[in-house]
Write a protein that holds these residues in place. Structure first.
Motif, short mmCIF file in Angstrom:
data_model
loop_
_atom_site.label_atom_id
_atom_site.label_comp_id
_atom_site.label_asym_id
_atom_site.label_seq_id
_atom_site.Cartn_x
_atom_site.Cartn_y
_atom_site.Cartn_z
N ALA A 1 41.41 39.43 25.85
CA ALA A 1 40.93 38.07 25.67
C ALA A 1 41.15 37.61 24.23
CB ALA A 1 39.45 37.97 26.03
N VAL B 1 26.75 41.55 24.40
CA VAL B 1 27.90 41.38 25.29
C VAL B 1 27.92 39.95 25.84
CG1 VAL B 1 28.99 42.15 27.43
CG2 VAL B 1 27.99 43.83 25.87
N ASP B 2 26.75 39.43 26.19
CA ASP B 2 26.66 38.06 26.69
C ASP B 2 27.13 37.05 25.63
OD1 ASP B 2 25.70 38.90 29.14
OD2 ASP B 2 23.59 38.45 28.67
N ARG C 1 30.90 37.27 25.49
CA ARG C 1 31.48 36.68 26.71
C ARG C 1 31.39 35.15 26.67
NH1 ARG C 1 32.17 38.70 32.20
NH2 ARG C 1 32.51 36.91 33.52
N HIS C 2 30.23 34.62 26.30
CA HIS C 2 30.07 33.16 26.24
C HIS C 2 31.01 32.54 25.21
CE1 HIS C 2 26.89 33.08 29.13
NE2 HIS C 2 26.06 33.79 28.39
N PHE D 1 33.99 33.70 24.37
CA PHE D 1 35.31 33.69 25.00
C PHE D 1 35.41 32.57 26.04
CE2 PHE D 1 36.09 38.40 24.02
CZ PHE D 1 37.05 38.13 23.07
N GLU D 2 34.40 32.44 26.89
CA GLU D 2 34.43 31.43 27.94
C GLU D 2 34.47 30.02 27.36
OE1 GLU D 2 31.08 32.70 30.28
OE2 GLU D 2 32.35 33.99 31.53
N GLU E 1 38.86 33.01 31.09
CA GLU E 1 38.23 33.20 32.39
C GLU E 1 38.37 34.67 32.76
OE1 GLU E 1 38.46 31.29 36.88
OE2 GLU E 1 40.00 30.80 35.42
N PHE E 2 37.27 35.31 33.13
CA PHE E 2 37.27 36.71 33.54
C PHE E 2 37.22 36.75 35.06
CE2 PHE E 2 35.34 36.63 29.32
CZ PHE E 2 36.07 37.61 28.67
N VAL F 1 42.01 39.03 32.56
CA VAL F 1 41.68 37.97 31.62
C VAL F 1 42.69 36.86 31.80
CG1 VAL F 1 41.55 37.35 29.18
CG2 VAL F 1 40.66 39.54 29.95
#
Length: 68
Positions: A2, A38-39, A42-43, A45-46, A51-52, A62
């Motif tokens: 990502a 981790v959240d 992830r947020h 990146f999103e 998109e995962f 990814v």
């Protein structure tokens, strides 16, 4: 993957996710992190368009969403 898709360095991700560079290194090294950390990553990146998803074999993929 990502981070590479976004052409971000470790420092870029750490700054945007508000985590330390060591935390990004630990994540990429497969170390266990707190769920909230981790959240946050992830947020981040999103929000940048990552998109995962899982492919037909159930493996993580990814995908960079196209920009309009």
């Amino acid at each position: 993957m990502a981070r590479a898709a976004l052409e971000w360095g470790v420092r870029d991700l750490a700054g945007k996710a508000k985590v330390s560079i060591d935390t990004v290194t630990r994540l990429e090294g497969g170390k266990e992190l707190k769920e909230r950390t981790v959240d946050a990553i992830r947020h981040t990146f999103e929000a940048a368009g990552i998109e995962f998803i899982n492919d037909e074999r159930g493996e993580g993929v990814v995908k960079l969403k196209p920009t309009p």
